[in-house]
Write a protein that holds these residues in place. Structure first.
Motif, PDB file in Angstrom:
ATOM      1  N   ARG A   1       3.779   4.056 -18.810  1.00 49.41           N
ATOM      2  CA  ARG A   1       3.086   4.998 -19.706  1.00 49.41           C
ATOM      3  C   ARG A   1       3.946   5.353 -20.910  1.00 49.41           C
ATOM      4  NH1 ARG A   1      -0.861   9.732 -18.178  1.00 49.41           N
ATOM      5  NH2 ARG A   1      -2.642   8.397 -18.525  1.00 49.41           N
ATOM      6  N   ARG A   2       5.260   5.155 -20.788  1.00 51.10           N
ATOM      7  CA  ARG A   2       6.123   5.528 -21.919  1.00 51.10           C
ATOM      8  C   ARG A   2       6.397   4.352 -22.849  1.00 51.10           C
ATOM      9  NH1 ARG A   2      10.765   9.636 -20.083  1.00 51.10           N
ATOM     10  NH2 ARG A   2      11.168   9.576 -22.332  1.00 51.10           N
ATOM     11  N   VAL A   3       5.710   3.249 -22.649  1.00 51.04           N
ATOM     12  CA  VAL A   3       5.921   2.101 -23.547  1.00 51.04           C
ATOM     13  C   VAL A   3       5.423   2.422 -24.958  1.00 51.04           C
ATOM     14  CG1 VAL A   3       3.716   0.917 -23.122  1.00 51.04           C
ATOM     15  CG2 VAL A   3       5.734  -0.406 -23.739  1.00 51.04           C
ATOM     16  N   THR A   4       4.520   3.386 -25.061  1.00 54.03           N
ATOM     17  CA  THR A   4       4.046   3.764 -26.393  1.00 54.03           C
ATOM     18  C   THR A   4       4.824   4.966 -26.927  1.00 54.03           C
ATOM     19  OG1 THR A   4       2.336   5.056 -25.327  1.00 54.03           O
ATOM     20  CG2 THR A   4       1.713   2.864 -26.105  1.00 54.03           C
ATOM     21  N   ASP A   5       5.874   5.361 -26.200  1.00 56.98           N
ATOM     22  CA  ASP A   5       6.680   6.491 -26.665  1.00 56.98           C
ATOM     23  C   ASP A   5       8.089   6.019 -27.020  1.00 56.98           C
ATOM     24  OD1 ASP A   5       7.874   8.872 -27.144  1.00 56.98           O
ATOM     25  OD2 ASP A   5       7.662   9.681 -25.122  1.00 56.98           O
ATOM     26  N   ASP A   6       8.954   5.864 -25.999  1.00 56.58           N
ATOM     27  CA  ASP A   6      10.342   5.514 -26.322  1.00 56.58           C
ATOM     28  C   ASP A   6      10.986   4.571 -25.318  1.00 56.58           C
ATOM     29  OD1 ASP A   6      10.389   7.306 -24.252  1.00 56.58           O
ATOM     30  OD2 ASP A   6      12.208   8.300 -24.932  1.00 56.58           O
ATOM     31  N   LYS A   7      10.186   3.941 -24.416  1.00 54.98           N
ATOM     32  CA  LYS A   7      10.803   3.034 -23.437  1.00 54.98           C
ATOM     33  C   LYS A   7      10.385   1.587 -23.717  1.00 54.98           C
ATOM     34  CE  LYS A   7      12.775   6.338 -21.155  1.00 54.98           C
ATOM     35  NZ  LYS A   7      14.100   6.712 -21.637  1.00 54.98           N
TER      36      LYS A   7
ATOM     37  N   ASP B   1      -0.994   3.828 -32.297  1.00 53.53           N
ATOM     38  CA  ASP B   1      -0.852   5.281 -32.172  1.00 53.53           C
ATOM     39  C   ASP B   1      -1.937   5.865 -31.280  1.00 53.53           C
ATOM     40  OD1 ASP B   1       1.181   4.853 -33.849  1.00 53.53           O
ATOM     41  OD2 ASP B   1       0.343   5.915 -35.572  1.00 53.53           O
ATOM     42  N   LEU B   2      -3.118   5.251 -31.286  1.00 47.21           N
ATOM     43  CA  LEU B   2      -4.161   5.678 -30.356  1.00 47.21           C
ATOM     44  C   LEU B   2      -3.702   5.408 -28.927  1.00 47.21           C
ATOM     45  CD1 LEU B   2      -7.308   4.348 -32.217  1.00 47.21           C
ATOM     46  CD2 LEU B   2      -6.701   6.733 -31.875  1.00 47.21           C
ATOM     47  N   ALA B   3      -2.978   4.292 -28.748  1.00 45.26           N
ATOM     48  CA  ALA B   3      -2.448   3.992 -27.416  1.00 45.26           C
ATOM     49  C   ALA B   3      -1.439   5.055 -26.998  1.00 45.26           C
ATOM     50  CB  ALA B   3      -1.818   2.600 -27.409  1.00 45.26           C
ATOM     51  N   THR B   4      -0.641   5.537 -27.956  1.00 43.07           N
ATOM     52  CA  THR B   4       0.309   6.611 -27.647  1.00 43.07           C
ATOM     53  C   THR B   4      -0.439   7.851 -27.178  1.00 43.07           C
ATOM     54  OG1 THR B   4       1.813   5.775 -29.325  1.00 43.07           O
ATOM     55  CG2 THR B   4       2.158   8.033 -28.604  1.00 43.07           C
ATOM     56  N   LEU B   5      -1.487   8.217 -27.891  1.00 48.84           N
ATOM     57  CA  LEU B   5      -2.257   9.403 -27.506  1.00 48.84           C
ATOM     58  C   LEU B   5      -2.931   9.193 -26.154  1.00 48.84           C
ATOM     59  CD1 LEU B   5      -3.763  10.375 -30.948  1.00 48.84           C
ATOM     60  CD2 LEU B   5      -2.275  11.785 -29.563  1.00 48.84           C
ATOM     61  N   ARG B   6      -3.415   7.970 -25.900  1.00 47.52           N
ATOM     62  CA  ARG B   6      -4.030   7.655 -24.606  1.00 47.52           C
ATOM     63  C   ARG B   6      -3.013   7.847 -23.487  1.00 47.52           C
ATOM     64  NH1 ARG B   6      -4.201   1.524 -24.056  1.00 47.52           N
ATOM     65  NH2 ARG B   6      -2.000   2.012 -23.880  1.00 47.52           N
ATOM     66  N   ASP B   7      -1.797   7.319 -23.688  1.00 43.57           N
ATOM     67  CA  ASP B   7      -0.802   7.394 -22.626  1.00 43.57           C
ATOM     68  C   ASP B   7      -0.281   8.813 -22.413  1.00 43.57           C
ATOM     69  OD1 ASP B   7      -1.139   4.747 -22.252  1.00 43.57           O
ATOM     70  OD2 ASP B   7       0.696   4.108 -23.267  1.00 43.57           O
TER      71      ASP B   7
ATOM     72  N   GLY C   1      -8.427   5.955 -25.252  1.00 48.34           N
ATOM     73  CA  GLY C   1      -8.302   4.674 -24.578  1.00 48.34           C
ATOM     74  C   GLY C   1      -9.333   3.664 -25.059  1.00 48.34           C
ATOM     75  N   LEU C   2     -10.541   4.143 -25.304  1.00 49.24           N
ATOM     76  CA  LEU C   2     -11.604   3.253 -25.778  1.00 49.24           C
ATOM     77  C   LEU C   2     -11.211   2.616 -27.103  1.00 49.24           C
ATOM     78  CD1 LEU C   2     -14.553   2.308 -25.275  1.00 49.24           C
ATOM     79  CD2 LEU C   2     -15.273   4.200 -26.721  1.00 49.24           C
ATOM     80  N   PHE C   3     -10.728   3.454 -28.032  1.00 47.10           N
ATOM     81  CA  PHE C   3     -10.392   2.931 -29.359  1.00 47.10           C
ATOM     82  C   PHE C   3      -9.029   2.244 -29.397  1.00 47.10           C
ATOM     83  CE2 PHE C   3     -13.781   5.915 -30.360  1.00 47.10           C
ATOM     84  CZ  PHE C   3     -14.572   5.106 -31.160  1.00 47.10           C
ATOM     85  N   ALA C   4      -8.185   2.511 -28.395  1.00 41.00           N
ATOM     86  CA  ALA C   4      -6.887   1.825 -28.352  1.00 41.00           C
ATOM     87  C   ALA C   4      -7.033   0.399 -27.809  1.00 41.00           C
ATOM     88  CB  ALA C   4      -5.901   2.611 -27.510  1.00 41.00           C
ATOM     89  N   VAL C   5      -8.224   0.025 -27.368  1.00 41.78           N
ATOM     90  CA  VAL C   5      -8.579  -1.313 -26.868  1.00 41.78           C
ATOM     91  C   VAL C   5      -7.566  -1.928 -25.905  1.00 41.78           C
ATOM     92  CG1 VAL C   5     -10.112  -1.934 -28.781  1.00 41.78           C
ATOM     93  CG2 VAL C   5      -7.689  -2.496 -28.949  1.00 41.78           C
ATOM     94  N   GLY C   6      -6.850  -1.095 -25.147  1.00 43.77           N
ATOM     95  CA  GLY C   6      -5.912  -1.644 -24.173  1.00 43.77           C
ATOM     96  C   GLY C   6      -4.603  -2.120 -24.779  1.00 43.77           C
ATOM     97  N   TRP C   7      -4.213  -1.543 -25.883  1.00 41.80           N
ATOM     98  CA  TRP C   7      -2.942  -1.912 -26.519  1.00 41.80           C
ATOM     99  C   TRP C   7      -1.779  -1.537 -25.614  1.00 41.80           C
ATOM    100  CZ3 TRP C   7      -1.624  -4.778 -30.562  1.00 41.80           C
ATOM    101  CH2 TRP C   7      -0.304  -4.703 -31.007  1.00 41.80           C
ATOM    102  N   ARG C   8      -0.814  -2.462 -25.427  1.00 44.51           N
ATOM    103  CA  ARG C   8       0.335  -2.113 -24.596  1.00 44.51           C
ATOM    104  C   ARG C   8       1.653  -2.595 -25.195  1.00 44.51           C
ATOM    105  NH1 ARG C   8      -3.091  -5.536 -22.402  1.00 44.51           N
ATOM    106  NH2 ARG C   8      -2.313  -7.643 -22.122  1.00 44.51           N
ATOM    107  N   GLY C   9       1.669  -2.842 -26.481  1.00 39.10           N
ATOM    108  CA  GLY C   9       2.940  -3.091 -27.168  1.00 39.10           C
ATOM    109  C   GLY C   9       3.640  -4.381 -26.795  1.00 39.10           C
TER     110      GLY C   9
END
Lengths: 178, 467
Positions: free
Chosen positions: A138-144, B188-194, B206-214
């Protein structure tokens, strides 16, 4: 639940430098089906991972060509073929006056192509992913930062892969079910 | 000592992110604005803008009921405030695209702090702009005739008309800006989702982040797509105001039929747009505690752009005058003398003082780094650029034959529709500030020194652990 399939092994890293070194170590150990995850794009990561150039530009080009053809055909066919009307003594079809709309439709369909290309090549939208079950992710979009080795890697072995991730400097090493 | 540090500051630009931020504190600061419960001031601002928007709704409803006769249009001046407002709002939008696309291609990293904000402004300004051509057609139920839709008459729009080019230009511009903005928002939507605590937030983001996982392979395609969007949006934004200027320049009317219009319109659009970004950014950075990201350097850079484009606009005004005289065309010459000394001279001189004189204050570093000055100057530029379009449209009041001359006065409905459009703009903008990250979180992290794997901080750490 019956015997669940393993999707792969994953580990957490603390910063971009650790992530880059981790990927180098795991690639050095002979794994090929690996992926790195980060909150932002890391400069040079594509080289470290051995990724080839993105194919998005080809889809953009395809979109652009469609837009250009559509813009040209639409103005010629509607104005000079389907319902010809002389307005202000101007020719029924001329390249000069058609340029703005040819251009706009080229840009519009190129943009659609770019969006679709990025989404399709990335396999998005994807509502669920095996890594969603791995709590630290869950922190992959933050700082990990994370590295995964997928189980369809020819060299994959559940224990060896976890050991390799740990040796590469990863923490929170875990197996993820598909 | 003091002199030395001052020197150092002038040689090396200040960092892009002020304060002592880590990746998490960036996330916390930007997402905090979204996640906190809305406060009373925000609600009041939203209600105020909603009431002004209601004025727009009422004016438009009455317009649909009664027709364009409620406006001040008359025979020589067949285009009134509707087109003035349309060009005004489209122009404002241009700064957002300039910041997001052109500065990206020029590798101006300072843009990251303001691009999300400015792109949102673009989209809302273009929505306001699109209201006017949508409602000014008179018979609104036939507005779809502007689009090439097959219909029972078997007829098609006139593709030889600049007004139709404009329909394509502005709707393409809106669509591409929206896609560009949305693609920038995905990480950034993925950040808010997480980070979401509630179910609604998790699902909506989550809907608009389309499953983004970096994933790195995703970033690879994403960054290439982003570069392509920037490359597409750059010629697009220049083409849009060029085509808007064709609405005027292609018609054979003295004062309009000039080749300088496209570049002069584009410069004016960037000028007014940057002023609007400053008008919005100066209070927002204060209210939402974003001063570490939208630093004084950002505001100063924007003021420099305002100075440059304002000077270009002033140069264009003088060129127009010169060419009107040099062409030897009496009608052209008269149109310009009449602009400056005729019945609408008051509007002309408001335009000159706001657009040509105001930006010159920004030669002074003290003024362009002062928030209060920036805010006041940006308001003047906004007023001046509205008057520029008004001056152009009002040129119609005296054309070839003196017997056809007239004057133009707006009615209360012209004014209420225009003021109401600000309500629409601010309503959307205030909602944006609360529900979406106003600063591009992932992009800001990528320009921090820690984002570089070779950052010296990591190097030291490594040496100490290995040694």
């Amino acid at each position: 639940m019956a015997k669940s399939k393993i999707w792969g092994a994953v580990a957490q890293f603390e910063n971009p430098a650790e992530l880059v070194h981790g990927v180098e170590a795991i690639r050095g150990a002979g794994y090929t089906n690996i992926e790195a995850y980060s909150p932002f794009p890391i400069h040079g990561m594509e080289k470290v991972l051995g990724l080839s150039g993105s194919k998005v530009p080809w889809i953009t080009l395809f979109g652009g060509l469609c837009g250009f053809s559509l813009g040209t055909w639409l103005q010629w066919w509607t104005g000079a073929v389907d319902y010809p009307v002389v307005i202000g003594g101007k020719p029924l079809f001329a390249i000069e006056s058609s340029v703005p709309i040819m251009f706009e439709l080229t840009v519009l369909l190129s943009a659609f192509g770019t969006l679709a290309g990025m989404m399709i090549l990335n396999g998005l939208p994807r509502p669920h992913h095996p890594l969603d079950g791995y709590a630290p992710f869950r922190r992959v979009t933050d700082d990990k930062f994370f590295i995964s080795i997928e189980s369809d890697d020819p060299k994959f072995d559940a224990l060896a892969a976890q050991a390799a991730l740990e040796q590469a400097g990863g923490t929170n090493v875990a197996l993820v079910e598909a | 000592m003091a002199a030395q540090s001052k020197n150092a500051a002038s040689v090396f630009p200040p960092p892009l992110v002020a304060g002592n931020h880590t990746f998490t504190s960036v996330t916390e600061t930007v997402c905090g604005v979204v996640e906190k419960k809305p406060n009373v001031n925000w609600l009041l601002a939203l209600m105020l803008s909603a009431s002004i928007m209601a004025v727009l709704g009422g004016s438009v409803a009455y317009l649909f009921w009664e027709g364009t006769g409620i406006w001040g249009l008359n025979n020589p001046v067949g285009w009134g405030w509707a087109i003035v407002n349309f060009v005004f709002w489209v122009g404002i939008g241009h700064a957002g695209t300039l910041i997001s696309a052109i500065l990206f291609l020029f590798r101006q990293k300072w843009r990251t702090a303001i691009n999300r904000f400015a792109e949102a402004m673009t989209i809302f300004a273009v929505i306001c702009a699109l209201v006017f051509p949508g409602i000014h057609v008179g018979r609104v139920w036939a507005a779809y005739w502007m689009l090439p839709l097959p219909n029972q008459m078997g007829m098609w729009p006139n593709f030889r008309s600049p007004l139709l080019w404009d329909v394509f230009a502005v709707s393409t511009y809106f669509t591409v800006s929206l896609i560009f903005w949305y693609v920038g928002l995905i990480p950034d939507l993925a950040t808010l989702r997480d980070r979401a605590k509630g179910k609604i937030g998790y699902w909506a983001y989550g809907l608009f982040a389309v499953g983004w996982r970096g994933a790195a392979s995703h970033w690879n395609n994403y960054e290439r797509a982003y570069l392509l969007f920037a490359g597409l949006a750059t010629p697009l934004v220049l083409s849009v105001h060029t085509i808007v200027s064709f609405d005027f320049a292609v018609s054979i009317i003295p004062g309009w039929h000039t080749t300088i219009f496209p570049p002069y319109f584009v410069a004016g659009a960037i000028f007014s747009g940057f002023a609007m970004v400053c008008t919005l950014a100066v209070p927002c950075r204060k209210l939402f505690g974003l001063e570490d990201f939208m630093t004084v350097r950002h505001i100063e850079n924007m003021n420099k752009v305002i100075l440059l484009t304002g000077t270009l606009v002033g140069y264009a005004y003088s060129t127009e005058f010169f060419i009107a005289w040099y062409s030897g065309s009496v009608y052209e010459g008269f149109a310009f003398v009449n602009r400056a000394f005729g019945p609408f001279a008051w509007a002309y001189w408001i335009m000159i003082s706001c657009n040509v004189i105001t930006p010159q204050f920004f030669w002074s570093k003290k003024i362009r780094t002062s928030m209060a000055w920036t805010f006041v100057m940006s308001i003047f530029v906004n007023i001046g650029m509205w008057f520029e379009r008004f001056v152009i449209v009002a040129t119609l009041h005296r054309d070839y034959t003196p017997s056809a001359w007239g004057y133009y006065t707006p009615t209360i409905f012209d004014i209420s529709t225009f003021i109401g459009s600000f309500g629409l703009f601010f309503f959307l903008f205030i909602l944006f500030l609360k529900f979406l990250p106003a600063i591009a979180i992932a992009e800001i992290k990528a320009v921090m020194p820690q984002a570089d794997p070779h950052w010296e901080g990591y190097h030291k750490h490594e040496e100490s652990t290995h040694g």
